[in-house]
Design an enzyme around this catalytic site. Structure first.
Site, PDB file in Angstrom:
ATOM      1  N   SER A  75       0.879  -1.280  -0.103  1.00 42.74           N
ATOM      2  CA  SER A  75      -0.020   0.083   0.151  1.00 42.74           C
ATOM      3  C   SER A  75       0.769   1.167  -0.047  1.00 42.74           C
ATOM      4  O   SER A  75       1.655   1.489  -0.862  1.00 42.74           O
ATOM      5  CB  SER A  75      -1.025  -0.072   1.157  1.00 42.74           C
ATOM      6  OG  SER A  75      -1.929   1.013   1.154  1.00 42.74           O
ATOM      7  N   ASP A 197     -10.786  -4.588  -4.613  1.00 42.39           N
ATOM      8  CA  ASP A 197      -9.895  -4.078  -3.394  1.00 42.39           C
ATOM      9  C   ASP A 197     -10.975  -2.478  -3.494  1.00 42.39           C
ATOM     10  O   ASP A 197     -10.680  -1.689  -4.501  1.00 42.39           O
ATOM     11  CB  ASP A 197      -8.472  -3.672  -3.999  1.00 42.39           C
ATOM     12  CG  ASP A 197      -7.516  -3.204  -2.842  1.00 42.39           C
ATOM     13  OD1 ASP A 197      -8.247  -2.549  -1.819  1.00 42.39           O
ATOM     14  OD2 ASP A 197      -6.502  -3.016  -3.041  1.00 42.39           O
ATOM     15  N   HIS A 225      -7.574  -5.533   0.562  1.00 43.90           N
ATOM     16  CA  HIS A 225      -6.491  -4.478   0.144  1.00 43.90           C
ATOM     17  C   HIS A 225      -5.056  -5.085   0.772  1.00 43.90           C
ATOM     18  O   HIS A 225      -4.013  -4.561   0.709  1.00 43.90           O
ATOM     19  CB  HIS A 225      -6.520  -3.341   0.827  1.00 43.90           C
ATOM     20  CG  HIS A 225      -5.621  -2.265   0.434  1.00 43.90           C
ATOM     21  ND1 HIS A 225      -5.479  -1.979  -0.917  1.00 43.90           N
ATOM     22  CD2 HIS A 225      -4.734  -1.487   1.300  1.00 43.90           C
ATOM     23  CE1 HIS A 225      -4.408  -0.915  -0.652  1.00 43.90           C
ATOM     24  NE2 HIS A 225      -4.068  -0.783   0.350  1.00 43.90           N
TER      25      HIS A 225
END
Length: 248
Positions: A75, A197, A225
């Site tokens: 991320s 996601d 995610h």
């Protein structure tokens, strides 16, 4: 080298990193302000942008790596690694981005997944009720079909983070726009994208892949995610194939 995402710590790599430790020297760490890091080292000025974290990554590489590293970032840490590699490409053999996003806000024709009003409302909620925000957001981020245990784990991870640091880091994370940096990437890069996601839609992966000339896109079947936790097998396989293709 494994770098965790917002609200997490290095424990989030427990299903992904061990198989690589058999063949590589592996480095796991907590971002300053997260996990077991020294909270007194948190500097709101330094960490007012992702470049502050990128500087830390380069310091860790200098201290512990014996050569160019394979950096694996989840991320926001995927973007942190990208910034570090742009600054000093010779220190990176490859970057693996797990569920990255250069910008979370829709800006037509770019579809980041959220309107600016969505992000502003989320940040207001986070500011006023961090624990409530954590409980509400963790399950959809992790992916409801993956079971309540992982959602609870992410909630607990959020709640262990110092709230004031988390609020600041959230604002930095969700308002950062690094789309213009994508074309500067010269490091071979793998983008591992979930096909469902809530934070990083599939279109984000295609957008990044189209603008990073050295990139490879792997879309894995996964809701949520955190494919390194909820789809560790396919995520590892995509990573292994990418590294094998590079001779790494």
């Amino acid at each position: 080298m494994f770098a965790h995402g917002f609200g997490c710590d290095q424990n989030m790599w427990r299903l992904f990193a061990p198989s690589f430790a058999e063949r590589y020297q592996t480095i796991l760490f907590d971002l300053v302000g997260a996990g077991d890091s020294d909270l007194t080292a948190y500097d709101r000025v330094k960490y007012s942008s992702l470049h502050g974290y990128a500087a830390d990554v380069l310091e860790i590489v200098d201290e512990f790596a014996t050569g160019p590293v394979i950096y694996v970032g989840h991320s926001v840490s995927a973007m942190i690694g990208m910034l570090a590699a742009i600054k000093h490409p010779c220190r990176f053999a490859a970057n693996v981005m797990i569920a990255p996003s250069p910008f979370f806000i829709n800006d037509r024709p770019y579809e980041g997944g959220f309107t600016r009003a969505d992000i502003d409302e989320m940040l207001r909620t986070l500011e006023s009720n961090y624990l409530g925000w954590s409980s509400a957001m963790a399950p959809p981020i992790m992916g409801a079909p993956n079971g309540p245990e992982l959602g609870e784990e992410l909630t607990n991870s959020f709640c262990r983070t110092n709230p004031e640091i988390a609020k600041h880091f959230a604002r930095v994370t969700f308002l950062a726009d690094h789309r213009a940096d994508l074309v500067q990437v010269t490091t071979p890069t793998l983008i591992v994208q979930s096909d469902d996601d809530v934070l990083a839609p599939v279109g984000v992966g295609h957008y990044m892949h189209a603008r990073m000339p050295t990139s490879t896109l792997a879309i894995v079947k996964n809701v949520g995610h955190c494919p390194h936790l909820t789809a560790p097998g396919p995520s590892r396989q995509a990573t292994e194939a990418f590294l094998d293709n590079l001779g790494l």
